[in-house]
Structure formats: C-alpha cells, structure tokens
Design a protein around this motif. Sequence first.
Motif, PDB file in Angstrom:
ATOM      1  N   GLN A 197       1.181   8.349  10.671  1.00  0.00           N
ATOM      2  CA  GLN A 197       1.630   6.981  10.401  1.00  0.00           C
ATOM      3  C   GLN A 197       0.463   6.104   9.958  1.00  0.00           C
ATOM      4  O   GLN A 197       0.593   5.301   9.034  1.00  0.00           O
ATOM      5  CB  GLN A 197       2.288   6.385  11.652  1.00  0.00           C
ATOM      6  CG  GLN A 197       2.820   4.997  11.470  1.00  0.00           C
ATOM      7  CD  GLN A 197       3.977   4.941  10.500  1.00  0.00           C
ATOM      8  OE1 GLN A 197       4.749   5.883  10.406  1.00  0.00           O
ATOM      9  NE2 GLN A 197       4.099   3.854   9.782  1.00  0.00           N
TER      10      GLN A 197
ATOM     11  N   TYR B   7      -2.410   7.054   8.511  1.00  0.00           N
ATOM     12  CA  TYR B   7      -2.974   7.461   7.234  1.00  0.00           C
ATOM     13  C   TYR B   7      -1.941   7.580   6.113  1.00  0.00           C
ATOM     14  O   TYR B   7      -2.300   7.888   4.984  1.00  0.00           O
ATOM     15  CB  TYR B   7      -3.733   8.778   7.379  1.00  0.00           C
ATOM     16  CG  TYR B   7      -5.005   8.609   8.175  1.00  0.00           C
ATOM     17  CD1 TYR B   7      -6.072   7.895   7.651  1.00  0.00           C
ATOM     18  CD2 TYR B   7      -5.125   9.136   9.441  1.00  0.00           C
ATOM     19  CE1 TYR B   7      -7.233   7.727   8.365  1.00  0.00           C
ATOM     20  CE2 TYR B   7      -6.284   8.977  10.172  1.00  0.00           C
ATOM     21  CZ  TYR B   7      -7.339   8.267   9.632  1.00  0.00           C
ATOM     22  OH  TYR B   7      -8.480   8.098  10.351  1.00  0.00           O
ATOM     23  N   SER B   8      -0.673   7.325   6.380  1.00  0.00           N
ATOM     24  CA  SER B   8       0.338   7.435   5.329  1.00  0.00           C
ATOM     25  C   SER B   8       0.118   6.401   4.230  1.00  0.00           C
ATOM     26  O   SER B   8       0.324   6.695   3.052  1.00  0.00           O
ATOM     27  CB  SER B   8       1.737   7.301   5.919  1.00  0.00           C
ATOM     28  OG  SER B   8       1.933   5.994   6.418  1.00  0.00           O
ATOM     29  N   ASN B   9      -0.327   5.211   4.591  1.00  0.00           N
ATOM     30  CA  ASN B   9      -0.611   4.185   3.580  1.00  0.00           C
ATOM     31  C   ASN B   9      -1.748   4.619   2.676  1.00  0.00           C
ATOM     32  O   ASN B   9      -1.737   4.363   1.478  1.00  0.00           O
ATOM     33  CB  ASN B   9      -0.956   2.859   4.243  1.00  0.00           C
ATOM     34  CG  ASN B   9       0.240   2.243   4.917  1.00  0.00           C
ATOM     35  OD1 ASN B   9       1.371   2.506   4.528  1.00  0.00           O
ATOM     36  ND2 ASN B   9       0.000   1.427   5.920  1.00  0.00           N
ATOM     37  N   TYR B  10      -2.733   5.272   3.234  1.00  0.00           N
ATOM     38  CA  TYR B  10      -3.879   5.728   2.441  1.00  0.00           C
ATOM     39  C   TYR B  10      -3.441   6.732   1.386  1.00  0.00           C
ATOM     40  O   TYR B  10      -3.851   6.647   0.238  1.00  0.00           O
ATOM     41  CB  TYR B  10      -4.918   6.354   3.372  1.00  0.00           C
ATOM     42  CG  TYR B  10      -6.073   6.986   2.648  1.00  0.00           C
ATOM     43  CD1 TYR B  10      -7.051   6.204   2.044  1.00  0.00           C
ATOM     44  CD2 TYR B  10      -6.190   8.359   2.563  1.00  0.00           C
ATOM     45  CE1 TYR B  10      -8.110   6.777   1.374  1.00  0.00           C
ATOM     46  CE2 TYR B  10      -7.246   8.940   1.899  1.00  0.00           C
ATOM     47  CZ  TYR B  10      -8.203   8.145   1.309  1.00  0.00           C
ATOM     48  OH  TYR B  10      -9.240   8.719   0.645  1.00  0.00           O
TER      49      TYR B  10
ATOM     50  N   SER C 186      -0.313   7.252   0.248  1.00  0.00           N
ATOM     51  CA  SER C 186       0.722   6.753  -0.656  1.00  0.00           C
ATOM     52  C   SER C 186       0.149   5.784  -1.687  1.00  0.00           C
ATOM     53  O   SER C 186       0.636   5.717  -2.806  1.00  0.00           O
ATOM     54  CB  SER C 186       1.842   6.083   0.134  1.00  0.00           C
ATOM     55  OG  SER C 186       1.364   4.920   0.776  1.00  0.00           O
ATOM     56  N   GLN C 187      -0.885   5.035  -1.358  1.00  0.00           N
ATOM     57  CA  GLN C 187      -1.476   4.089  -2.296  1.00  0.00           C
ATOM     58  C   GLN C 187      -2.401   4.782  -3.291  1.00  0.00           C
ATOM     59  O   GLN C 187      -2.583   4.311  -4.389  1.00  0.00           O
ATOM     60  CB  GLN C 187      -2.268   3.021  -1.544  1.00  0.00           C
ATOM     61  CG  GLN C 187      -1.398   2.084  -0.758  1.00  0.00           C
ATOM     62  CD  GLN C 187      -2.217   1.120   0.072  1.00  0.00           C
ATOM     63  OE1 GLN C 187      -3.431   1.189   0.086  1.00  0.00           O
ATOM     64  NE2 GLN C 187      -1.549   0.230   0.775  1.00  0.00           N
ATOM     65  N   SER C 188      -2.974   5.874  -2.899  1.00  0.00           N
ATOM     66  CA  SER C 188      -3.928   6.567  -3.763  1.00  0.00           C
ATOM     67  C   SER C 188      -3.195   7.634  -4.566  1.00  0.00           C
ATOM     68  O   SER C 188      -3.036   8.764  -4.133  1.00  0.00           O
ATOM     69  CB  SER C 188      -5.028   7.195  -2.910  1.00  0.00           C
ATOM     70  OG  SER C 188      -5.923   7.894  -3.734  1.00  0.00           O
TER      71      SER C 188
END
Length: 63
Positions: free
Chosen positions: A31, A33-36, A38-40
Amino acid sequence: MNIIKDQKGQSAAEYILLFGGVIIIALVALQIYSNYFSQSQNFTAKEDAQQIRNNLTNKTTTP
C-alpha cells in the motif's frame, strides 16, 4: 491435567500468527509503495539509482 500438558495445537497457532503478521506487513508495504510504482510509468533502475545518489549527495552537502 491432560489439557494443560497437551500442546499439540500450540505450534500450529503460532505459525498462523507468524504468517498472518508477515502477510499484514507485506500488504502495508504494498500500500505504501503502490503510489511509487503507479506514478512512475517509465521505471528504470538506472534512473532510480541516480536519483537516490543525487538525493544523498544533496543531503550530505547541505548543513
């Protein structure tokens, strides 16, 4: 008194708690590191390593 000495199910319960804890830690990390990920969209290890080096260099040079 046999109930007190009977510990057959003890290790199974401990394994369940251990695996449950590991699964919870993995889900929390996913949860976080999911933003990391998905944004990259163009994720490359070389660029990521260079960014980490730059960040470390900037932190060590500034007082």
